[in-house]
Design a protein around this motif. Structure first.
Motif, PDB file in Angstrom:
ATOM      1  N   LEU A  42       0.850  -1.185   0.000  1.00 25.29           N
ATOM      2  CA  LEU A  42       0.000   0.000   0.000  1.00 25.29           C
ATOM      3  C   LEU A  42       0.886   1.237   0.000  1.00 25.29           C
ATOM      4  CD1 LEU A  42      -2.823   1.362   0.357  1.00 25.29           C
ATOM      5  CD2 LEU A  42      -2.457   1.157   2.827  1.00 25.29           C
ATOM      6  N   TYR A  43       0.683   2.122  -0.965  1.00 24.83           N
ATOM      7  CA  TYR A  43       1.511   3.330  -1.043  1.00 24.83           C
ATOM      8  C   TYR A  43       0.785   4.406  -1.843  1.00 24.83           C
ATOM      9  CZ  TYR A  43       2.643   1.429  -5.669  1.00 24.83           C
ATOM     10  OH  TYR A  43       2.557   0.918  -6.944  1.00 24.83           O
ATOM     11  N   ASP A  44       1.349   5.616  -1.848  1.00 27.41           N
ATOM     12  CA  ASP A  44       0.828   6.730  -2.630  1.00 27.41           C
ATOM     13  C   ASP A  44       1.620   6.807  -3.941  1.00 27.41           C
ATOM     14  OD1 ASP A  44      -1.090   7.539  -0.766  1.00 27.41           O
ATOM     15  OD2 ASP A  44       0.405   8.648   0.386  1.00 27.41           O
ATOM     16  N   LYS A  45       0.962   6.517  -5.034  1.00 26.24           N
ATOM     17  CA  LYS A  45       1.616   6.479  -6.338  1.00 26.24           C
ATOM     18  C   LYS A  45       1.676   7.877  -6.953  1.00 26.24           C
ATOM     19  CE  LYS A  45       1.319   4.072 -10.812  1.00 26.24           C
ATOM     20  NZ  LYS A  45       1.363   5.264 -11.658  1.00 26.24           N
ATOM     21  N   LYS A  46       2.852   8.239  -7.492  1.00 22.18           N
ATOM     22  CA  LYS A  46       2.990   9.504  -8.192  1.00 22.18           C
ATOM     23  C   LYS A  46       2.184   9.475  -9.486  1.00 22.18           C
ATOM     24  CE  LYS A  46       7.660  10.619  -6.515  1.00 22.18           C
ATOM     25  NZ  LYS A  46       9.050  10.936  -6.921  1.00 22.18           N
ATOM     26  N   SER A  47       1.836  10.656 -10.003  1.00 20.74           N
ATOM     27  CA  SER A  47       1.092  10.731 -11.248  1.00 20.74           C
ATOM     28  C   SER A  47       1.949  10.220 -12.404  1.00 20.74           C
ATOM     29  CB  SER A  47       0.661  12.175 -11.532  1.00 20.74           C
ATOM     30  OG  SER A  47       1.795  12.986 -11.782  1.00 20.74           O
ATOM     31  N   ASP A  48       1.293   9.779 -13.487  1.00 26.79           N
ATOM     32  CA  ASP A  48       2.014   9.289 -14.660  1.00 26.79           C
ATOM     33  C   ASP A  48       2.922  10.365 -15.237  1.00 26.79           C
ATOM     34  OD1 ASP A  48       0.771   6.861 -14.369  1.00 26.79           O
ATOM     35  OD2 ASP A  48      -0.835   7.312 -15.804  1.00 26.79           O
ATOM     36  N   THR A  67       8.254  12.546 -16.462  1.00 22.66           N
ATOM     37  CA  THR A  67       9.134  13.710 -16.566  1.00 22.66           C
ATOM     38  C   THR A  67      10.186  13.763 -15.455  1.00 22.66           C
ATOM     39  OG1 THR A  67       7.634  15.098 -15.246  1.00 22.66           O
ATOM     40  CG2 THR A  67       7.285  15.034 -17.640  1.00 22.66           C
ATOM     41  N   GLY A  68       9.921  13.073 -14.353  1.00 21.84           N
ATOM     42  CA  GLY A  68      10.833  13.142 -13.220  1.00 21.84           C
ATOM     43  C   GLY A  68      10.621  14.371 -12.361  1.00 21.84           C
ATOM     44  N   ILE A  69       9.600  15.170 -12.700  1.00 23.96           N
ATOM     45  CA  ILE A  69       9.278  16.378 -11.936  1.00 23.96           C
ATOM     46  C   ILE A  69       8.052  16.096 -11.074  1.00 23.96           C
ATOM     47  CG2 ILE A  69       8.644  18.810 -12.069  1.00 23.96           C
ATOM     48  CD1 ILE A  69       9.975  18.903 -14.817  1.00 23.96           C
ATOM     49  N   ASP A  70       8.226  16.175  -9.769  1.00 21.58           N
ATOM     50  CA  ASP A  70       7.145  15.858  -8.836  1.00 21.58           C
ATOM     51  C   ASP A  70       6.115  16.984  -8.844  1.00 21.58           C
ATOM     52  OD1 ASP A  70       5.509  14.939  -6.861  1.00 21.58           O
ATOM     53  OD2 ASP A  70       7.096  14.624  -5.378  1.00 21.58           O
ATOM     54  N   ASP A  71       4.877  16.668  -9.276  1.00 24.67           N
ATOM     55  CA  ASP A  71       3.814  17.671  -9.303  1.00 24.67           C
ATOM     56  C   ASP A  71       2.964  17.646  -8.035  1.00 24.67           C
ATOM     57  OD1 ASP A  71       2.481  15.307  -9.640  1.00 24.67           O
ATOM     58  OD2 ASP A  71       1.777  15.725 -11.677  1.00 24.67           O
ATOM     59  N   GLY A  72       3.318  16.780  -7.084  1.00 24.52           N
ATOM     60  CA  GLY A  72       2.600  16.727  -5.818  1.00 24.52           C
ATOM     61  C   GLY A  72       1.343  15.880  -5.821  1.00 24.52           C
ATOM     62  N   GLU A  73       0.927  15.383  -6.981  1.00 21.47           N
ATOM     63  CA  GLU A  73      -0.282  14.569  -7.070  1.00 21.47           C
ATOM     64  C   GLU A  73       0.023  13.129  -6.671  1.00 21.47           C
ATOM     65  OE1 GLU A  73      -2.289  14.829 -10.761  1.00 21.47           O
ATOM     66  OE2 GLU A  73      -2.347  17.023 -10.786  1.00 21.47           O
ATOM     67  N   ARG A  74      -0.861  12.547  -5.866  1.00 20.29           N
ATOM     68  CA  ARG A  74      -0.689  11.186  -5.398  1.00 20.29           C
ATOM     69  C   ARG A  74      -1.999  10.411  -5.536  1.00 20.29           C
ATOM     70  NH1 ARG A  74       3.658  12.962  -5.625  1.00 20.29           N
ATOM     71  NH2 ARG A  74       5.381  12.862  -4.105  1.00 20.29           N
ATOM     72  N   THR A  75      -1.883   9.135  -5.827  1.00 16.58           N
ATOM     73  CA  THR A  75      -3.038   8.250  -5.926  1.00 16.58           C
ATOM     74  C   THR A  75      -2.829   7.078  -4.985  1.00 16.58           C
ATOM     75  OG1 THR A  75      -3.379   8.822  -8.257  1.00 16.58           O
ATOM     76  CG2 THR A  75      -4.436   6.819  -7.459  1.00 16.58           C
TER      77      THR A  75
END
Length: 269
Positions: free
Chosen positions: A129-135, A140-148
């Motif tokens: 169970l974890y918070d997945k970064k956006s596609d 891009t390797g740039i963290d946009d702060g969105e998590r799923t």
């Protein structure tokens, strides 16, 4: 008699004296260091039921009791911090789980219940169970702060194969009929899906729900800042609900195949 000394194991000896034996000679008593005593101790136990690895909570599926032929949904209901309601909606740590992956990949589509209601619980080795970064952030390797909120099921090596499907058949007055069948199989990194429709009631395809669930939809495109959804031609044969929207009622005969190998998808309709 009890003799204790810091760093050494306790020396204990039982003895008795009476009128015939008034003295007890213990001779030279040797004390044993605790560190030496512990070298001969072997502790065995089961793997931890729950582990925290960074931002990932990992459950050992073998540590939880499940009934024969139980599905993943039944396993998830036993894991601390995870709830599954009657409709199959999964909530973990107070948030809705939007994705359920199998060995890090989507399982024939993005509907979590496709996994939880079709994969057997005894096939699962670990539940992560974890918070997945956006596609976009992953690409891009740039963290946009969105998590799923995401659940990843790691299958046992000897259980990475299986199949499932569904069929709908019906008939009515005036020789009306409607039939649809879908079949899905997987083995390792290979996935195979097939569907067929035969109808004279106006049903011409899978429809929006099954199209999106089984990952075969071709009328949705991701764009910068949004999602573009478009329909088919003017004849109404490619509709969102899978039913004919033009004049008259046609006889529909169609089918499709989808194969995936190592993440590369090939579709034919």
């Amino acid at each position: 008699m009890l003799i204790t000394y810091p760093g050494y194991a306790d020396f204990v000896s039982s003895f008795s004296v009476d009128s015939a034996t008034r003295d007890k000679d213990f001779g030279k008593i040797g004390m044993i260091l605790k560190s030496k005593l512990l070298q001969d101790v072997i502790v065995k136990g089961k793997a931890a039921a729950i582990k925290i690895k960074g931002d990932t909570t990992e459950y050992n599926a073998g540590s939880f009791e499940i009934q024969p032929n139980s599905k993943v949904e039944d396993l998830l209901k036993q894991l601390p911090g995870i709830q599954v309601d009657q409709s199959g909606k999964i909530t973990a740590q107070g948030q809705t789980v939007q994705k359920v992956l199998v060995d890090g990949e989507e399982f024939f589509g993005d509907d979590p219940t496709l996994v939880t209601k079709n994969v057997r619980a005894d096939m699962v080795d670990k539940v992560q169970l974890y918070d997945k970064k956006s596609d976009q952030a992953t690409f891009t390797g740039i963290d946009d702060g969105e998590r799923t909120k995401t659940i990843n099921l790691k299958l046992k090596e000897d259980k990475k194969n299986g199949f499932f499907g569904k069929a709908d058949l019906s008939g009515g007055n005036d020789e009306y009929y409607e039939g649809q069948a879908m079949f899905n199989a997987f083995k390792g990194k290979r996935k195979f899906s097939a569907y067929g429709t035969l109808s004279n009631t106006g049903k011409t395809g899978l429809g929006w729900e099954d199209n999106s669930t089984y990952g075969s939809s071709s009328n949705m495109e991701f764009t910068d800042g949004g999602i573009m959804i478009y329909g088919g031609g003017d004849d109404g044969l490619d509709s969102f609900d899978g039913r004919y929207g033009g004049q008259g009622i046609p006889v529909a005969k169609n089918g499709g195949l989808t194969t995936t190998v190592n993440g590369t998808m090939t579709s034919n309709r």
